[in-house]
Motif scaffolding. Structure first.
Motif, PDB file in Angstrom:
ATOM      1  N   THR A 149      46.613  23.498  36.418  1.00  0.00           N
ATOM      2  CA  THR A 149      47.770  24.386  36.487  1.00  0.00           C
ATOM      3  C   THR A 149      47.526  25.642  35.659  1.00  0.00           C
ATOM      4  OG1 THR A 149      49.283  22.516  36.821  1.00  0.00           O
ATOM      5  CG2 THR A 149      50.243  24.579  36.016  1.00  0.00           C
ATOM      6  N   ARG A 150      46.963  25.436  34.445  1.00  0.00           N
ATOM      7  CA  ARG A 150      46.653  26.606  33.601  1.00  0.00           C
ATOM      8  C   ARG A 150      45.618  27.502  34.273  1.00  0.00           C
ATOM      9  NH1 ARG A 150      47.059  22.840  29.309  1.00  0.00           N
ATOM     10  NH2 ARG A 150      44.818  22.493  29.353  1.00  0.00           N
ATOM     11  N   ALA A 151      44.572  26.874  34.850  1.00  0.00           N
ATOM     12  CA  ALA A 151      43.526  27.657  35.517  1.00  0.00           C
ATOM     13  C   ALA A 151      44.100  28.415  36.706  1.00  0.00           C
ATOM     14  CB  ALA A 151      42.394  26.739  35.963  1.00  0.00           C
ATOM     15  N   LEU A 152      44.973  27.748  37.476  1.00  0.00           N
ATOM     16  CA  LEU A 152      45.591  28.400  38.628  1.00  0.00           C
ATOM     17  C   LEU A 152      46.480  29.550  38.177  1.00  0.00           C
ATOM     18  CD1 LEU A 152      46.132  28.494  41.654  1.00  0.00           C
ATOM     19  CD2 LEU A 152      47.944  26.804  41.320  1.00  0.00           C
ATOM     20  N   SER A 153      47.243  29.325  37.104  1.00  0.00           N
ATOM     21  CA  SER A 153      48.108  30.385  36.582  1.00  0.00           C
ATOM     22  C   SER A 153      47.288  31.583  36.128  1.00  0.00           C
ATOM     23  CB  SER A 153      48.946  29.843  35.418  1.00  0.00           C
ATOM     24  OG  SER A 153      49.794  28.802  35.848  1.00  0.00           O
ATOM     25  N   GLU A 154      46.128  31.306  35.506  1.00  0.00           N
ATOM     26  CA  GLU A 154      45.260  32.397  35.060  1.00  0.00           C
ATOM     27  C   GLU A 154      44.688  33.164  36.250  1.00  0.00           C
ATOM     28  OE1 GLU A 154      43.237  34.958  32.562  1.00  0.00           O
ATOM     29  OE2 GLU A 154      44.855  33.535  32.140  1.00  0.00           O
ATOM     30  N   LYS A 155      44.300  32.426  37.301  1.00  0.00           N
ATOM     31  CA  LYS A 155      43.778  33.091  38.495  1.00  0.00           C
ATOM     32  C   LYS A 155      44.865  33.943  39.161  1.00  0.00           C
ATOM     33  CE  LYS A 155      39.539  31.722  38.534  1.00  0.00           C
ATOM     34  NZ  LYS A 155      38.442  32.740  38.353  1.00  0.00           N
ATOM     35  N   ILE A 156      46.096  33.416  39.193  1.00  0.00           N
ATOM     36  CA  ILE A 156      47.208  34.176  39.771  1.00  0.00           C
ATOM     37  C   ILE A 156      47.454  35.436  38.957  1.00  0.00           C
ATOM     38  CG2 ILE A 156      49.697  34.133  40.177  1.00  0.00           C
ATOM     39  CD1 ILE A 156      49.410  31.195  40.911  1.00  0.00           C
ATOM     40  N   ARG A 157      47.394  35.291  37.616  1.00  0.00           N
ATOM     41  CA  ARG A 157      47.596  36.464  36.754  1.00  0.00           C
ATOM     42  C   ARG A 157      46.499  37.502  36.995  1.00  0.00           C
ATOM     43  NH1 ARG A 157      46.295  38.656  31.888  1.00  0.00           N
ATOM     44  NH2 ARG A 157      44.587  37.177  31.613  1.00  0.00           N
ATOM     45  N   GLU A 158      45.241  37.023  37.107  1.00  0.00           N
ATOM     46  CA  GLU A 158      44.139  37.945  37.376  1.00  0.00           C
ATOM     47  C   GLU A 158      44.322  38.630  38.737  1.00  0.00           C
ATOM     48  OE1 GLU A 158      40.621  35.623  37.080  1.00  0.00           O
ATOM     49  OE2 GLU A 158      40.731  35.413  34.893  1.00  0.00           O
ATOM     50  N   TYR A 159      44.786  37.862  39.728  1.00  0.00           N
ATOM     51  CA  TYR A 159      45.015  38.425  41.057  1.00  0.00           C
ATOM     52  C   TYR A 159      46.099  39.488  41.009  1.00  0.00           C
ATOM     53  CZ  TYR A 159      46.679  38.701  45.877  1.00  0.00           C
ATOM     54  OH  TYR A 159      47.093  39.158  47.105  1.00  0.00           O
ATOM     55  N   GLU A 160      47.188  39.195  40.273  1.00  0.00           N
ATOM     56  CA  GLU A 160      48.278  40.163  40.170  1.00  0.00           C
ATOM     57  C   GLU A 160      47.815  41.443  39.489  1.00  0.00           C
ATOM     58  OE1 GLU A 160      51.175  37.878  38.111  1.00  0.00           O
ATOM     59  OE2 GLU A 160      52.058  37.032  39.939  1.00  0.00           O
ATOM     60  N   ILE A 161      46.983  41.277  38.457  1.00  0.00           N
ATOM     61  CA  ILE A 161      46.430  42.467  37.776  1.00  0.00           C
ATOM     62  C   ILE A 161      45.554  43.264  38.741  1.00  0.00           C
ATOM     63  CG2 ILE A 161      44.840  43.233  35.968  1.00  0.00           C
ATOM     64  CD1 ILE A 161      45.843  40.899  34.267  1.00  0.00           C
ATOM     65  N   ALA A 162      44.705  42.543  39.502  1.00  0.00           N
ATOM     66  CA  ALA A 162      43.828  43.219  40.456  1.00  0.00           C
ATOM     67  C   ALA A 162      44.637  43.949  41.523  1.00  0.00           C
ATOM     68  CB  ALA A 162      42.886  42.201  41.103  1.00  0.00           C
ATOM     69  N   VAL A 163      45.725  43.323  41.988  1.00  0.00           N
ATOM     70  CA  VAL A 163      46.578  43.963  42.988  1.00  0.00           C
ATOM     71  C   VAL A 163      47.210  45.224  42.428  1.00  0.00           C
ATOM     72  CG1 VAL A 163      48.726  43.702  44.288  1.00  0.00           C
ATOM     73  CG2 VAL A 163      47.041  41.863  44.303  1.00  0.00           C
ATOM     74  N   ARG A 164      47.706  45.118  41.171  1.00  0.00           N
ATOM     75  CA  ARG A 164      48.307  46.313  40.547  1.00  0.00           C
ATOM     76  C   ARG A 164      47.275  47.422  40.388  1.00  0.00           C
ATOM     77  NH1 ARG A 164      51.156  42.378  37.425  1.00  0.00           N
ATOM     78  NH2 ARG A 164      49.640  42.551  35.742  1.00  0.00           N
ATOM     79  N   GLU A 165      46.060  47.045  39.981  1.00  0.00           N
ATOM     80  CA  GLU A 165      45.003  48.048  39.826  1.00  0.00           C
ATOM     81  C   GLU A 165      44.636  48.652  41.187  1.00  0.00           C
ATOM     82  OE1 GLU A 165      41.876  45.944  37.912  1.00  0.00           O
ATOM     83  OE2 GLU A 165      42.726  46.177  35.892  1.00  0.00           O
ATOM     84  N   LEU A 166      44.617  47.806  42.213  1.00  0.00           N
ATOM     85  CA  LEU A 166      44.304  48.294  43.553  1.00  0.00           C
ATOM     86  C   LEU A 166      45.389  49.239  44.046  1.00  0.00           C
ATOM     87  CD1 LEU A 166      42.416  48.142  45.991  1.00  0.00           C
ATOM     88  CD2 LEU A 166      43.736  46.177  46.802  1.00  0.00           C
ATOM     89  N   GLU A 167      46.641  48.880  43.770  1.00  0.00           N
ATOM     90  CA  GLU A 167      47.743  49.750  44.178  1.00  0.00           C
ATOM     91  C   GLU A 167      47.671  51.084  43.446  1.00  0.00           C
ATOM     92  OE1 GLU A 167      51.138  47.380  43.374  1.00  0.00           O
ATOM     93  OE2 GLU A 167      51.099  46.325  45.299  1.00  0.00           O
ATOM     94  N   ALA A 168      47.313  51.022  42.148  1.00  0.00           N
ATOM     95  CA  ALA A 168      47.176  52.265  41.386  1.00  0.00           C
ATOM     96  C   ALA A 168      46.022  53.105  41.938  1.00  0.00           C
ATOM     97  CB  ALA A 168      46.945  51.943  39.909  1.00  0.00           C
ATOM     98  N   SER A 169      44.918  52.422  42.279  1.00  0.00           N
ATOM     99  CA  SER A 169      43.771  53.139  42.858  1.00  0.00           C
ATOM    100  C   SER A 169      44.134  53.739  44.211  1.00  0.00           C
ATOM    101  CB  SER A 169      42.585  52.183  43.008  1.00  0.00           C
ATOM    102  OG  SER A 169      42.188  51.671  41.764  1.00  0.00           O
ATOM    103  N   LYS A 170      44.936  52.979  44.977  1.00  0.00           N
ATOM    104  CA  LYS A 170      45.365  53.479  46.288  1.00  0.00           C
ATOM    105  C   LYS A 170      46.216  54.726  46.126  1.00  0.00           C
ATOM    106  CE  LYS A 170      48.054  52.129  50.334  1.00  0.00           C
ATOM    107  NZ  LYS A 170      48.923  51.075  50.928  1.00  0.00           N
ATOM    108  N   GLU A 171      47.127  54.714  45.149  1.00  0.00           N
ATOM    109  CA  GLU A 171      47.964  55.887  44.904  1.00  0.00           C
ATOM    110  C   GLU A 171      47.119  57.080  44.481  1.00  0.00           C
ATOM    111  OE1 GLU A 171      50.822  54.714  42.048  1.00  0.00           O
ATOM    112  OE2 GLU A 171      51.914  53.366  43.396  1.00  0.00           O
ATOM    113  N   LEU A 172      46.114  56.820  43.622  1.00  0.00           N
ATOM    114  CA  LEU A 172      45.236  57.905  43.183  1.00  0.00           C
ATOM    115  C   LEU A 172      44.426  58.448  44.351  1.00  0.00           C
ATOM    116  CD1 LEU A 172      44.089  59.564  40.837  1.00  0.00           C
ATOM    117  CD2 LEU A 172      42.412  57.722  40.472  1.00  0.00           C
ATOM    118  N   LEU A 173      43.940  57.541  45.197  1.00  0.00           N
ATOM    119  CA  LEU A 173      43.163  57.973  46.362  1.00  0.00           C
ATOM    120  C   LEU A 173      44.026  58.791  47.312  1.00  0.00           C
ATOM    121  CD1 LEU A 173      40.538  57.842  47.985  1.00  0.00           C
ATOM    122  CD2 LEU A 173      41.345  55.675  48.972  1.00  0.00           C
ATOM    123  N   GLU A 174      45.259  58.326  47.536  1.00  0.00           N
ATOM    124  CA  GLU A 174      46.161  59.069  48.412  1.00  0.00           C
ATOM    125  C   GLU A 174      46.446  60.460  47.845  1.00  0.00           C
ATOM    126  OE1 GLU A 174      49.496  56.528  48.734  1.00  0.00           O
ATOM    127  OE2 GLU A 174      48.661  55.320  50.378  1.00  0.00           O
TER     128      GLU A 174
END
Length: 212
Positions: A149-174
């Motif tokens: 559960t802890r490992a899954l929660s950490e992976k979810i947190r990493e995924y959410e961070i990656a999504v936020r970074e991707l969204e920020a990169s997408k905004e910068l690219l746009e």
């Protein structure tokens, strides 16, 4: 689960037959069974109890069970008998259930689930029966689930961070694409104006006689 009151004796059974029946039931039970007398001393262990604790009945016979298998806490501190919930069943005439940590004969600790029930007959209480179940596998499975559960929660947190970074990169690219589009429009507009200017100059030259 064995009840604190003895089961009714089947009709036609003599005492030794009844004893043999009870002995067969206890000896084949998968749960560890202990019986303590009114002095809290162990007077019976079934084979499952011997296997669980590492002690034989002969080694425990006539000794307080607590002093043999429940005398020390996992952190090394002594565990006084008067603080033990298992040993409260008889003096308080109350069934006790819960989880505790026992001490094996080899000194290792292991978690158990227990039920301690007063033994009663027509004359009153005469001891305690304790049913004990090894829950090491359950605890290991619980720890594994918690780790997953802890490992899954950490992976979810990493995924959410990656999504936020991707969204920020997408905004910068746009934003950069918009800048390029604006720059392109400016350049094209200039080119069109230069072409129009050259056409006007060419037209003026063709109309001026002095340029003939």
């Amino acid at each position: 689960m064995i009840q604190p009151n003895a089961p009714p004796r089947p009709s036609g059974y003599q005492d030794h037959h009844y004893r043999q029946l009870l002995e067969a039931v206890c000896n084949n039970a998968t749960v560890a069974l202990f019986i303590m007398d009114e002095r809290q001393q162990c007077i019976y262990m079934n084979p499952a109890a011997e296997q669980l604790t590492g002690f034989s009945q002969a080694e425990v016979q006539g000794r307080p069970l607590h002093d043999v298998i429940h005398h020390t806490r996992p952190d090394g501190r002594p565990y006084p008998l008067e603080e033990c919930p298992i040993d409260r069943a008889f003096p308080q005439n109350n069934q006790e259930q819960g989880e505790e940590v026992f001490v094996h004969k080899d000194g290792s600790f292991y978690p158990v689930a227990y039920t301690a029930s007063p033994l009663k007959n027509r004359e009153g209480m005469f001891g305690t029966i304790i049913e004990v179940r090894d829950i090491r596998r359950e605890k290991d499975a619980e720890r594994t689930r918690e780790e997953l559960t802890r490992a899954l929660s950490e992976k979810i947190r990493e995924y959410e961070i990656a999504v936020r970074e991707l969204e920020a990169s997408k905004e910068l690219l746009e934003e950069k694409i918009n800048d390029l589009e604006r720059f392109h429009d400016v350049v094209v507009d200039r080119e069109l104006k230069m072409i129009e200017l050259e056409r006007e100059i060419t037209l003026l030259k063709s109309e001026d006689p002095s340029q003939s």
